[in-house]
Design a protein around this motif. Structure first.
Motif, PDB file in Angstrom:
ATOM      1  N   UNK A  74       0.838  -1.202   0.000  1.00  0.00           N
ATOM      2  CA  UNK A  74       0.000   0.000   0.000  1.00  0.00           C
ATOM      3  C   UNK A  74       0.869   1.247   0.000  1.00  0.00           C
ATOM      4  N   UNK A  75       1.969   1.192   0.753  1.00  0.00           N
ATOM      5  CA  UNK A  75       2.908   2.326   0.764  1.00  0.00           C
ATOM      6  C   UNK A  75       3.514   2.534  -0.617  1.00  0.00           C
ATOM      7  N   UNK A  76       3.835   1.432  -1.298  1.00  0.00           N
ATOM      8  CA  UNK A  76       4.387   1.532  -2.653  1.00  0.00           C
ATOM      9  C   UNK A  76       3.370   2.183  -3.593  1.00  0.00           C
ATOM     10  N   UNK A  77       2.103   1.825  -3.418  1.00  0.00           N
ATOM     11  CA  UNK A  77       1.054   2.404  -4.254  1.00  0.00           C
ATOM     12  C   UNK A  77       0.901   3.900  -3.998  1.00  0.00           C
ATOM     13  N   UNK A  78       1.295   4.343  -2.794  1.00  0.00           N
ATOM     14  CA  UNK A  78       1.212   5.756  -2.442  1.00  0.00           C
ATOM     15  C   UNK A  78       2.469   6.521  -2.853  1.00  0.00           C
ATOM     16  N   UNK A  79       3.380   5.840  -3.567  1.00  0.00           N
ATOM     17  CA  UNK A  79       4.530   6.527  -4.115  1.00  0.00           C
ATOM     18  C   UNK A  79       5.848   6.260  -3.435  1.00  0.00           C
ATOM     19  N   UNK A  80       5.862   5.355  -2.445  1.00  0.00           N
ATOM     20  CA  UNK A  80       7.119   5.000  -1.788  1.00  0.00           C
ATOM     21  C   UNK A  80       7.826   3.982  -2.674  1.00  0.00           C
ATOM     22  N   UNK A  81       8.912   4.384  -3.300  1.00  0.00           N
ATOM     23  CA  UNK A  81       9.614   3.528  -4.254  1.00  0.00           C
ATOM     24  C   UNK A  81      10.760   2.823  -3.545  1.00  0.00           C
ATOM     25  N   UNK A  82      10.522   1.587  -3.200  1.00  0.00           N
ATOM     26  CA  UNK A  82      11.547   0.797  -2.501  1.00  0.00           C
ATOM     27  C   UNK A  82      11.694  -0.538  -3.205  1.00  0.00           C
ATOM     28  N   UNK A  83      12.920  -0.920  -3.548  1.00  0.00           N
ATOM     29  CA  UNK A  83      13.135  -2.232  -4.169  1.00  0.00           C
ATOM     30  C   UNK A  83      12.650  -3.349  -3.244  1.00  0.00           C
ATOM     31  N   UNK A  84      12.232  -4.445  -3.835  1.00  0.00           N
ATOM     32  CA  UNK A  84      11.732  -5.552  -3.034  1.00  0.00           C
ATOM     33  C   UNK A  84      12.783  -6.086  -2.076  1.00  0.00           C
ATOM     34  N   UNK A  85      14.068  -6.009  -2.456  1.00  0.00           N
ATOM     35  CA  UNK A  85      15.112  -6.494  -1.559  1.00  0.00           C
ATOM     36  C   UNK A  85      15.180  -5.638  -0.304  1.00  0.00           C
ATOM     37  N   UNK A  86      14.916  -4.322  -0.439  1.00  0.00           N
ATOM     38  CA  UNK A  86      14.897  -3.437   0.725  1.00  0.00           C
ATOM     39  C   UNK A  86      13.733  -3.809   1.645  1.00  0.00           C
ATOM     40  N   UNK A  87      12.592  -4.093   1.047  1.00  0.00           N
ATOM     41  CA  UNK A  87      11.421  -4.480   1.818  1.00  0.00           C
ATOM     42  C   UNK A  87      11.690  -5.782   2.567  1.00  0.00           C
ATOM     43  N   UNK A  88      12.278  -6.757   1.894  1.00  0.00           N
ATOM     44  CA  UNK A  88      12.579  -8.043   2.520  1.00  0.00           C
ATOM     45  C   UNK A  88      13.534  -7.876   3.688  1.00  0.00           C
ATOM     46  N   UNK A  89      14.547  -7.037   3.499  1.00  0.00           N
ATOM     47  CA  UNK A  89      15.514  -6.800   4.579  1.00  0.00           C
ATOM     48  C   UNK A  89      14.837  -6.107   5.752  1.00  0.00           C
ATOM     49  N   UNK A  90      13.965  -5.140   5.460  1.00  0.00           N
ATOM     50  CA  UNK A  90      13.283  -4.413   6.529  1.00  0.00           C
ATOM     51  C   UNK A  90      12.381  -5.337   7.331  1.00  0.00           C
ATOM     52  N   UNK A  91      11.628  -6.208   6.652  1.00  0.00           N
ATOM     53  CA  UNK A  91      10.756  -7.143   7.352  1.00  0.00           C
ATOM     54  C   UNK A  91      11.568  -8.143   8.174  1.00  0.00           C
ATOM     55  N   UNK A  92      12.703  -8.567   7.648  1.00  0.00           N
ATOM     56  CA  UNK A  92      13.581  -9.465   8.399  1.00  0.00           C
ATOM     57  C   UNK A  92      14.111  -8.779   9.651  1.00  0.00           C
ATOM     58  N   UNK A  93      14.421  -7.483   9.542  1.00  0.00           N
ATOM     59  CA  UNK A  93      14.912  -6.723  10.692  1.00  0.00           C
ATOM     60  C   UNK A  93      13.839  -6.604  11.759  1.00  0.00           C
ATOM     61  N   UNK A  94      12.605  -6.380  11.335  1.00  0.00           N
ATOM     62  CA  UNK A  94      11.489  -6.318  12.286  1.00  0.00           C
ATOM     63  C   UNK A  94      11.337  -7.655  13.004  1.00  0.00           C
ATOM     64  N   UNK A  95      11.384  -8.738  12.228  1.00  0.00           N
ATOM     65  CA  UNK A  95      11.247 -10.078  12.806  1.00  0.00           C
ATOM     66  C   UNK A  95      12.345 -10.338  13.835  1.00  0.00           C
ATOM     67  N   UNK A  96      13.580  -9.955  13.503  1.00  0.00           N
ATOM     68  CA  UNK A  96      14.704 -10.171  14.423  1.00  0.00           C
ATOM     69  C   UNK A  96      14.517  -9.355  15.698  1.00  0.00           C
ATOM     70  N   UNK A  97      14.081  -8.101  15.557  1.00  0.00           N
ATOM     71  CA  UNK A  97      13.891  -7.229  16.708  1.00  0.00           C
ATOM     72  C   UNK A  97      12.800  -7.766  17.628  1.00  0.00           C
ATOM     73  N   UNK A  98      11.700  -8.225  17.048  1.00  0.00           N
ATOM     74  CA  UNK A  98      10.606  -8.802  17.852  1.00  0.00           C
ATOM     75  C   UNK A  98      11.092 -10.039  18.593  1.00  0.00           C
ATOM     76  N   UNK A  99      11.841 -10.886  17.899  1.00  0.00           N
ATOM     77  CA  UNK A  99      12.359 -12.107  18.514  1.00  0.00           C
ATOM     78  C   UNK A  99      13.266 -11.772  19.702  1.00  0.00           C
TER      79      UNK A  99
END
Length: 315
Positions: free
Chosen positions: A136-161
């Protein structure tokens, strides 16, 4: 251990019909047990007692983190065990909204003796929801490569853990749904822009027990229409055995608004008399649409996603 705050509402009556089913109401994220107030008059008039808790990390309860169902299911386990020990002959049912509905599903396959469940606006899988919010953020104009998104989600997962000691991959009601036999009424707002209605549709599709999906007008945090309450009333009559002429029900005057706290009616004509451990707050006027996942809180999450992907939110 953590201290968890719970409210138990019941009618003060002299009727011989004392075997009232108990409904456990579970609130959503950024909310608390007072979320039930807009349904409380309806539920008491329907012949139920109502129990609502502040999950750990929410309301007055102890805890530093909200886990969106992981630890909340443990809170629910403790509460159900307490109710069963104290009220051995009572039917227990659930009503959960958003995170509360997800919690009910993540607990549901542990207990086949829950009478029925109302599941309003549950997500099917937390990682999937996060990915959809990023899209949804991408649709609103946030241009982020999928690899950046994957890394960010992995970072969130690690932080929660590391901080909260659970894996976000385990927050998946859809994994539990095929093992639950409890009758369920799935509910979702047609215009829900936070958790899309396809989450409830997919949950209902794989759910093992008797099920029905009700789509109602409204967004994620909107007040629910009378259409829902009519459907819930039929659902209770079918699965809790409370028929129209049941002495546990109240004969509600035509036109009476039941989507408010019962003490409103008490003040205006002594229709309800309610026992609650929260009587010190009984005069409080609370707009439950200002708690939970309001538009403002949804926008905050979207803003955090923009920051996470290295871009400022567009003004």
């Amino acid at each position: 251990g953590y201290e968890v705050f719970v409210s138990h509402w019941k009618r003060t009556i002299s009727s011989k019909a004392q075997n009232f089913p108990i409904l456990v109401y579970m609130h959503g994220n950024a909310s608390a047990r007072i979320e039930v107030l807009s349904q409380l008059s309806f539920l008491l008039a329907s012949g139920l007692e109502v129990v609502s808790l502040d999950f750990t990390g929410s309301g007055w309860s102890d805890g530093d983190y909200v886990s969106l169902g992981y630890y909340e299911a443990e809170d629910l386990k403790c509460l159900v065990a307490h109710l069963r020990a104290r009220y051995q002959d009572r039917k227990i049912s659930f009503w959960g909204r958003s995170m509360g509905a997800s919690t009910a599903l993540m607990f549901g396959d542990r207990d086949p003796n829950i009478a029925c469940m109302i599941l309003d606006s549950s997500f099917a899988d937390l990682v999937q929801l996060a990915q959809e919010l990023v899209e949804k953020a991408r649709e609103q104009g946030v241009l982020a490569p999928k690899v950046v998104i994957s890394v960010a989600l992995a970072a969130i997962s690690w932080s929660v853990q590391q901080k909260a000691e659970f894996n976000i991959d385990d927050i998946s009601p859809r994994q539990h749904a095929p093992n639950i036999k409890t009758p369920a009424l799935f509910v979702h707002g047609e215009q829900d822009g936070f958790i899309s209605k396809h989450h409830s549709e997919s949950l209902c599709e794989v759910y093992a027990g008797p099920k029905k999906l009700l789509l109602v007008p409204g967004d994620h945090n909107d007040a629910r229409p009378q259409q829902l309450f009519d459907a819930v009333d039929d659902f209770f009559m079918q699965h809790l055995g409370i028929k129209t002429d049941d002495p546990r029900r109240l004969a509600v005057p035509k036109g009476m608004n039941l989507q408010c706290a019962p003490w409103v009616h008490w003040k205006n004509g002594a229709y309800f008399r309610v026992l609650s451990k929260d009587t010190k707050n009984a005069d409080a006027t609370i707009d439950v649409t200002t708690i939970g996942m309001t538009k403002e809180r949804q926008n905050e999450i979207q803003s955090h996603l923009h920051t996470m992907m290295g871009q400022e939110e567009k003004k």
